[in-house]
Design an enzyme around this catalytic site. Sequence first.
Site, PDB file in Angstrom:
ATOM      1  N   ASP A  32       0.842  -1.033   0.042  1.00 31.29           N
ATOM      2  CA  ASP A  32      -0.045   0.062  -0.120  1.00 31.29           C
ATOM      3  C   ASP A  32       0.823   1.254  -0.232  1.00 31.29           C
ATOM      4  OD1 ASP A  32      -2.237   1.941   0.748  1.00 31.29           O
ATOM      5  OD2 ASP A  32      -3.333  -0.101   0.829  1.00 31.29           O
ATOM      6  N   TYR A 151     -12.538   7.786 -13.792  1.00 34.08           N
ATOM      7  CA  TYR A 151     -12.681   6.689 -13.029  1.00 34.08           C
ATOM      8  C   TYR A 151     -13.147   5.575 -14.047  1.00 34.08           C
ATOM      9  CZ  TYR A 151     -13.591   3.265  -9.299  1.00 34.08           C
ATOM     10  OH  TYR A 151     -13.840   2.061  -8.642  1.00 34.08           O
ATOM     11  N   LYS A 155     -11.404   1.749 -15.339  1.00 31.53           N
ATOM     12  CA  LYS A 155     -11.792   0.508 -15.157  1.00 31.53           C
ATOM     13  C   LYS A 155     -12.317  -0.262 -16.256  1.00 31.53           C
ATOM     14  CE  LYS A 155     -11.410   0.804 -10.594  1.00 31.53           C
ATOM     15  NZ  LYS A 155     -10.449  -0.267  -9.844  1.00 31.53           N
TER      16      LYS A 155
HETATM   17  P1  NAI Z   1     -10.123   2.000  -0.306  1.00 33.44           P
HETATM   18  O1  NAI Z   1      -9.855   3.546  -0.370  1.00 33.44           O
HETATM   19  O2  NAI Z   1     -10.740   1.523   0.994  1.00 33.44           O
HETATM   20  O3  NAI Z   1      -8.570   1.064  -0.354  1.00 33.44           O
HETATM   21  C1  NAI Z   1      -7.939   1.631  -1.312  1.00 33.44           C
HETATM   22  C2  NAI Z   1      -6.323   1.580  -0.994  1.00 33.44           C
HETATM   23  O4  NAI Z   1      -5.646   1.831  -2.042  1.00 33.44           O
HETATM   24  C3  NAI Z   1      -5.927   2.143   0.169  1.00 33.44           C
HETATM   25  O5  NAI Z   1      -5.511   1.520   1.242  1.00 33.44           O
HETATM   26  C4  NAI Z   1      -5.107   3.174  -0.525  1.00 33.44           C
HETATM   27  O6  NAI Z   1      -4.064   3.585   0.405  1.00 33.44           O
HETATM   28  C5  NAI Z   1      -4.356   2.423  -1.703  1.00 33.44           C
HETATM   29  N1  NAI Z   1      -3.757   3.198  -2.402  1.00 33.44           N
HETATM   30  C6  NAI Z   1      -4.250   4.844  -2.870  1.00 33.44           C
HETATM   31  N2  NAI Z   1      -3.500   5.204  -3.787  1.00 33.44           N
HETATM   32  C7  NAI Z   1      -2.404   4.430  -3.765  1.00 33.44           C
HETATM   33  C8  NAI Z   1      -0.967   4.533  -4.394  1.00 33.44           C
HETATM   34  N3  NAI Z   1      -0.802   5.473  -5.248  1.00 33.44           N
HETATM   35  N4  NAI Z   1      -0.426   3.469  -4.455  1.00 33.44           N
HETATM   36  C9  NAI Z   1      -0.518   2.459  -3.776  1.00 33.44           C
HETATM   37  N5  NAI Z   1      -1.849   2.197  -3.068  1.00 33.44           N
HETATM   38  C10 NAI Z   1      -2.596   3.343  -3.026  1.00 33.44           C
HETATM   39  O7  NAI Z   1     -10.996   1.657  -1.623  1.00 33.44           O
HETATM   40  P2  NAI Z   1     -11.651   0.404  -1.862  1.00 33.44           P
HETATM   41  O8  NAI Z   1     -13.035   0.750  -2.073  1.00 33.44           O
HETATM   42  O9  NAI Z   1     -11.540  -0.751  -0.985  1.00 33.44           O
HETATM   43  O10 NAI Z   1     -11.318   0.202  -3.495  1.00 33.44           O
HETATM   44  C11 NAI Z   1     -10.655  -1.083  -3.806  1.00 33.44           C
HETATM   45  C12 NAI Z   1     -10.839  -1.255  -4.980  1.00 33.44           C
HETATM   46  O11 NAI Z   1     -11.961  -1.435  -5.579  1.00 33.44           O
HETATM   47  C13 NAI Z   1     -10.272  -0.006  -6.011  1.00 33.44           C
HETATM   48  O12 NAI Z   1      -9.592  -0.304  -7.281  1.00 33.44           O
HETATM   49  C14 NAI Z   1     -11.536   0.448  -6.566  1.00 33.44           C
HETATM   50  O13 NAI Z   1     -11.721   1.537  -7.619  1.00 33.44           O
HETATM   51  C15 NAI Z   1     -12.329  -0.691  -6.409  1.00 33.44           C
HETATM   52  N6  NAI Z   1     -13.818  -0.569  -6.512  1.00 33.44           N
HETATM   53  C16 NAI Z   1     -14.482  -0.085  -5.281  1.00 33.44           C
HETATM   54  C17 NAI Z   1     -15.777   0.234  -5.210  1.00 33.44           C
HETATM   55  C18 NAI Z   1     -16.515   0.585  -4.050  1.00 33.44           C
HETATM   56  O14 NAI Z   1     -17.823   0.685  -4.085  1.00 33.44           O
HETATM   57  N7  NAI Z   1     -15.674   0.704  -2.949  1.00 33.44           N
HETATM   58  C19 NAI Z   1     -16.759  -0.323  -6.441  1.00 33.44           C
HETATM   59  C20 NAI Z   1     -16.023  -0.902  -7.421  1.00 33.44           C
HETATM   60  C21 NAI Z   1     -14.494  -0.929  -7.561  1.00 33.44           C
END
Ligand code: NAI
Length: 256
Positions: A32, A151, A155
């Site tokens: 991360d 975004y 995706k």
């Molecule tokens: P989250 O914000 O809880 O987790 C994302 C993680 O990515 C965080 O731990 C953050 O520190 C890390 N991150 C951010 N920038 C970074 C970088 N430059 N380098 C390395 N790590 C980095 O978000 P969530 O919801 O768990 O999202 C996870 C994945 O699921 C993402 O790809 C998101 O686009 C996708 N997603 C999420 C949805 C939702 O409704 N929450 C729906 C569809 C897809």
Amino acid sequence: PRTCLVTGAASGIGHATAALLRQRGHTVIGADLHAGDIRADLATDEGRAALVARARELTGGRLDAVVCCAGVARFDPVTIRLNHFGAVATLDGLLPLLAAGTAPRAVVVGSIDSVHPTDPETVAAALAGDEAAAVAAARAAVDRGEGHLVYSSSKAALSRWVRRTAVTDAWAGAGVTLNAVAPGVVVTPLTRPLLDDPATRALVERAVPMPLHGHARPEQIAPLIAWLASPENALVTGQVVFADGGADAVLRGDGT
Ligand code: NAI
């Protein structure tokens, strides 16, 4: 027990996936931005190279599964840098480690947003592997007030890259499966600000209707990722599997 690397492991879906894999007895290397076994900014070339180098050191050059969850949803070119190019660089960089693993599997997190309108220039540049052009196209979208398209474009590009790449000699030929899980709305720090504000919550509910159970928890996405990343998955590759409470079926109907 398997050795798995999970990006975005500090929060949300990545955190839930890493926890489930650990609970099942696997070794998980969490990556991360500011936490975990590997700290790297996957929106940058240096961070991507550091991740691959550190993963090689920590594993002795063998990985059984890679799960790319790191992502952001900002109206900014960083969203295409991280969500598409960060995931592609992680997977390309770790493919030699997977090829040396047992029943090797790779999973990325796509999104229901990939079926929404996108910016075709950003998607085309991403699929051409041209990060500078994709960033320029994303910046142009932001500048004309269409930042939300960055975004969905990230995706859509990632999902199409998965379908193209999974069937190549380098992946299928090496026995490595590659799939995307596309969630609907999952309640995490990424979506909480949108869901907490009644006005944006109404927009989200209209854009992503989820007739089954409503908005999801990260723990409801993790088991599908874990299965796709397991040796039980013998034949599923090149797929975008929607884990969205029916949103894709509502939005696209008979579209396949
Ligand atoms: P989250 O914000 O809880 O987790 C994302 C993680 O990515 C965080 O731990 C953050 O520190 C890390 N991150 C951010 N920038 C970074 C970088 N430059 N380098 C390395 N790590 C980095 O978000 P969530 O919801 O768990 O999202 C996870 C994945 O699921 C993402 O790809 C998101 O686009 C996708 N997603 C999420 C949805 C939702 O409704 N929450 C729906 C569809 C897809």
